[in-house]
Design an enzyme around this catalytic site. Structure first.
Site, PDB file in Angstrom:
ATOM      1  N   GLU A 164     -11.755 127.125 -15.898  1.00 55.49           N
ATOM      2  CA  GLU A 164     -11.767 126.935 -17.348  1.00 55.49           C
ATOM      3  C   GLU A 164     -13.091 127.388 -17.942  1.00 55.49           C
ATOM      4  OE1 GLU A 164      -8.928 123.011 -17.998  1.00 55.49           O
ATOM      5  OE2 GLU A 164     -11.094 122.741 -17.952  1.00 55.49           O
ATOM      6  N   CYS A 165     -13.047 128.204 -18.964  1.00 52.44           N
ATOM      7  CA  CYS A 165     -14.194 128.577 -19.783  1.00 52.44           C
ATOM      8  C   CYS A 165     -15.364 129.066 -18.926  1.00 52.44           C
ATOM      9  CB  CYS A 165     -14.585 127.419 -20.696  1.00 52.44           C
ATOM     10  SG  CYS A 165     -15.495 127.969 -22.166  1.00 52.44           S
ATOM     11  N   GLY A 166     -16.402 128.253 -18.710  1.00 52.76           N
ATOM     12  CA  GLY A 166     -17.508 128.682 -17.868  1.00 52.76           C
ATOM     13  C   GLY A 166     -17.055 129.052 -16.468  1.00 52.76           C
TER      14      GLY A 166
END
Length: 442
Positions: free
Chosen positions: A323-325
């Site tokens: 997720e994301c990072g």
């Protein structure tokens, strides 16, 4: 059982400072945060020594927030609001705002207002918040950034005379008391050098100028029937499954309820560090959450042993979710604002670049379609896709205004993208990811 919501009239009013001061002052505090924020809960944990849990009606639903609040409440529960009291998704009063949450949980609200540049008009401000939705129980007011006790008494008299809401005290105007936005936006709690000192100062100031006994009286909650255990039917569903969770300075954005739900499902969680470890742990699934990989690019890029171990896991059919990072780390690489590129895990056929500003067109709540499955998510990132390759994208995202786009890159048994999922409203998506890992485990 005691509890209350600490809300503000707007963002930047000082509710985080007041929240942390009250959390530091009371004993056996259960801290909570309204909305999808990861930063404030890390500060809550630092201040109280207890984990902080998000309460988000969009991502968790009414049953989900009730379950989490009931499960994690202690001697006193302090819920820090988000933005202004009524700010949420759209202008409905059922818009997932702090006020909406206070009604769902039947919690009294203590409203933080700013003294700067105000006299009697402060009463009109408080009265407006009281009258907009009579179902919201604004039970007290705390005034922030007060220059003198004389000014506080004058403001208190105006508020109480014209609104009937008691003033519970104030915090004086002092730059040393606040937690700056650069701390809250860029650093994790354990990286703020003077946070222990700020905690001690805040605690002493609050004891001097805020009526804690009145707050305790306001916080007394009526006993209510226990809520239904909404996760009883999935308890121990995945006994024997091992999930590796990336946890270090680069990866720290996880909803505590997500991790605890995995454990309740019988899953063993094994933490690892892409910065320090030389190889991945022996697990069935790797979970890379969000965080600040852009702040540790050299460390992440130079840890070749770990990257080789990760690549071998992927090529042999290992399951990975990011997720994301975590998505940024699993990509080909990350380009800085200075246009310097760092190679990353290179498991997804795309790369990302930092922009220096919030990617506002994708920011906020979104509905997620994953094949035939539907869920809820949230996006918040300062980077964007730089180069897009040919990997399949399996998430179809849609905002409330009708805008749609694809994300969730898939490569073999890897799925990763910008959206943050709270598992409470994404159980079907979570189970599909876990089922794949379970088949490999068997």
């Amino acid at each position: 059982m005691k509890g209350f919501v600490l809300a503000g009239t707007r963002s930047g009013i000082g509710k985080t400072t007041v929240s942390m001061g009250l959390m530091a002052t009371f004993e056996d505090v259960a801290p909570f945060k309204v909305g999808p924020d990861y930063i404030d809960p890390s500060f809550h944990k630092f201040i109280t020594g207890n984990k902080s849990y998000n309460l988000d009606l969009f991502l968790m639903g009414e049953e989900g927030v009730k379950y989490s609040f009931e499960k994690h409440s202690k001697e006193i529960s302090i819920v820090e609001g988000v933005m202004g009291l009524y700010d949420g998704l759209g202008n409905s009063l059922d818009n997932y705002s702090t006020a909406h949450l206070s009604r769902v949980l039947n919690l009294p609200v203590i409203l933080v207002v700013d003294a700067a540049g105000k006299s009697t008009s402060i009463a009109a401000e408080v009265l407006g918040y009281k009258n907009l939705d009579s179902r919201v129980n604004i039970a007290g007011v705390i005034i922030n950034k007060v220059n003198s006790e004389k000014l506080y008494e004058m403001l208190k008299d105006a508020i109480e005379n014209y609104t009937g809401i008691p003033c519970l005290g104030y915090l004086k105007k002092d730059e040393n008391l606040g937690i700056s936005s650069r701390h809250l936006g860029l650093l994790q709690a354990d990286e703020v050098e003077d946070l222990k000192e700020k905690k001690a100062i805040l605690k002493e100031e609050i004891k001097k100028t805020i009526d804690l006994k009145k707050i305790e009286e306001i916080a007394n909650l009526e006993k209510s029937e226990k809520n239904i255990d909404i996760f009883k039917n999935i308890e121990n569903l995945y006994v024997g499954l091992k999930v590796g969770v990336a946890k270090d300075k680069a990866f720290s954005f996880y909803y505590e309820d997500n991790l605890e739900l995995l454990q309740r499902m019988g899953i063993e969680l094994i933490e690892f560090s892409p910065i320090k470890d030389k190889k991945i742990p022996e697990v069935d699934l790797l979970y890379f959450g969000g965080g600040y990989p852009e702040n540790y690019l050299e460390d992440l890029s130079n840890n070749k042993d770990f990257l080789n171990s990760l690549k071998e896991f992927h090529e042999s059919g290992g399951h990975i979710y990011g997720e994301c990072g975590g998505f940024m780390y699993l990509s080909q690489g990350i380009k800085t604002l200075e246009q310097k590129s760092y190679s990353m895990a290179q498991l997804i056929d795309c790369s990302v670049k930092m922009t220096g500003r919030l990617f506002i067109s994708r920011f906020g709540y979104v509905d997620v379609a994953f094949g035939e499955l539907n869920g809820k998510a949230h996006e918040f990132h300062y980077s964007t896709i730089d180069e897009i390759g040919s990997d399949e994208r399996v998430f179809k995202l849609r905002k409330s205004d009708g805008r749609e786009w694809l994300c969730g890159y898939k490569n073999k048994n890897l799925i990763a993208g910008y959206p943050h999922l709270h598992f409470f409203k994404n159980l079907d998506i979570l189970k599909q990811i876990l089922e794949g890992a379970k088949k490999c485990h068997i």
